[in-house]
Scaffold this active site. Structure first.
Site, PDB file in Angstrom:
ATOM      1  N   SER A 146      44.934  42.942  36.457  1.00  0.00           N
ATOM      2  CA  SER A 146      43.515  43.291  36.486  1.00  0.00           C
ATOM      3  C   SER A 146      43.121  43.668  37.897  1.00  0.00           C
ATOM      4  O   SER A 146      43.753  43.239  38.875  1.00  0.00           O
ATOM      5  CB  SER A 146      42.674  42.097  36.012  1.00  0.00           C
ATOM      6  OG  SER A 146      41.295  42.335  36.227  1.00  0.00           O
ATOM      7  N   TYR A 159      40.256  32.656  36.497  1.00  0.00           N
ATOM      8  CA  TYR A 159      40.870  33.867  35.929  1.00  0.00           C
ATOM      9  C   TYR A 159      41.558  34.721  36.985  1.00  0.00           C
ATOM     10  O   TYR A 159      42.708  35.136  36.807  1.00  0.00           O
ATOM     11  CB  TYR A 159      39.783  34.669  35.223  1.00  0.00           C
ATOM     12  CG  TYR A 159      40.188  36.021  34.700  1.00  0.00           C
ATOM     13  CD1 TYR A 159      40.917  36.146  33.515  1.00  0.00           C
ATOM     14  CD2 TYR A 159      39.817  37.191  35.351  1.00  0.00           C
ATOM     15  CE1 TYR A 159      41.269  37.396  33.016  1.00  0.00           C
ATOM     16  CE2 TYR A 159      40.159  38.442  34.858  1.00  0.00           C
ATOM     17  CZ  TYR A 159      40.885  38.536  33.700  1.00  0.00           C
ATOM     18  OH  TYR A 159      41.227  39.772  33.201  1.00  0.00           O
ATOM     19  N   LYS A 163      45.558  36.535  37.354  1.00  0.00           N
ATOM     20  CA  LYS A 163      45.855  37.967  37.405  1.00  0.00           C
ATOM     21  C   LYS A 163      46.586  38.344  38.692  1.00  0.00           C
ATOM     22  O   LYS A 163      47.459  39.219  38.698  1.00  0.00           O
ATOM     23  CB  LYS A 163      44.559  38.772  37.240  1.00  0.00           C
ATOM     24  CG  LYS A 163      43.965  38.656  35.841  1.00  0.00           C
ATOM     25  CD  LYS A 163      44.950  39.125  34.782  1.00  0.00           C
ATOM     26  CE  LYS A 163      44.391  39.082  33.384  1.00  0.00           C
ATOM     27  NZ  LYS A 163      45.322  39.630  32.370  1.00  0.00           N
TER      28      LYS A 163
END
Length: 256
Positions: A146, A159, A163
């Site tokens: 991401s 999160y 990533k």
């Protein structure tokens, strides 16, 4: 037909980026193992996806198992070997992002995110790489990371590290697996409209802001990732490994 007769595994393929990737891989000649959570609510979407792939003249099989389970990767590999004779491409796409503030982050929310997005991915990549090594003909591994691997987010402190971890995993695996002809690369999507951010983008002000930050003037669609993914999976990228490809409409470079 950039992936003619290739065997492709895609995790998190029942919807969003994974679904778009599965359809495009089939359109380019591949047979597809569809990894999905195993939930009954996803099964109807998976059955529909299988029908779409078969309508393109290719074959598909579904494996329902949680992405966070360290054994799921081997189940996917076993299905690919049994149904299609091996594994040529492995795409780690499964992921979750339950937006939450940092200071009161529930421990379980953090652990679920890390286990799903990174720990499960590690073991799935390992299983696919071991199969590719046994086959002796190389292969391609792609992690859907991401833009969040490169930038921070106040509601994504659980999160963004996962990533960044996926990006780093592909860089290290490129070194570790290069001697076996296995290429490892990462895709870094920007703001793509999927179920993972549906609630966040329901706020029209936030939606307009994110689109305005993007030089191409719109949010991304799952299909926008399919072409770059097929490129990295194909022999057109036979000298590309350890790379990261931003697919963000130019958002990352739009600093002013």
């Amino acid at each position: 037909m950039l992936l003619a007769d290739k065997s492709v595994i895609i995790t998190g393929a029942s919807r969003g980026i994974g679904r778009a990737a599965a359809i495009e891989c089939a359109r380019q000649g591949a047979n597809v193992v569809i990894g999905y959570s195993g939930s009954p609510s996803s099964r109807a979407a998976v059955d529909e996806l299988i029908q779409e792939i078969e309508a393109l003249g290719r074959r598909a099989v579904a494996v329902g198992a949680p992405a966070e389970d360290p054994d799921t990767g081997q189940l996917l590999v076993d299905a690919a070997v049994e149904q299609f004779g091996g594994v040529d491409v492995f795409v780690n796409n499964a992921g979750i992002c339950p937006f939450h503030s940092f200071l009161d982050m529930p421990r379980q929310t953090y652990l679920d995110t890390v286990n799903t997005n990174l720990n499960g991915a590690f073991f799935a990549v390992q299983a696919a790489a071991n199969q590719m090594k046994r086959q002796g003909r190389g292969g391609a591994i792609i992690a859907v990371s991401s833009i969040s691997a490169l930038v921070g987010g106040g509601m994504q402190t659980h999160y963004t590290p996962t990533k960044a971890g996926l990006l780093s995993l592909m860089q290290s695996c490129a070194v570790a697996l290069g001697p076996y002809g296995i290429r490892c690369n990462a895709l870094l999507p920007g703001t793509i409209e999927t179920d993972i951010n549906k609630e966040d983008l329901a706020d029209q002000k936030k939606r307009d802001y994110m689109a305005g930050r993007t030089p191409l003037g719109r949010l991304g669609r799952p299909e926008d990732l399919a072409g770059p993914l097929v490129f990295l999976a194909s022999d057109m990228a036979q000298y590309v490994t350890g790379a990261s490809l931003l697919v963000d409409g130019g958002m990352y470079v739009n600093l002013q």
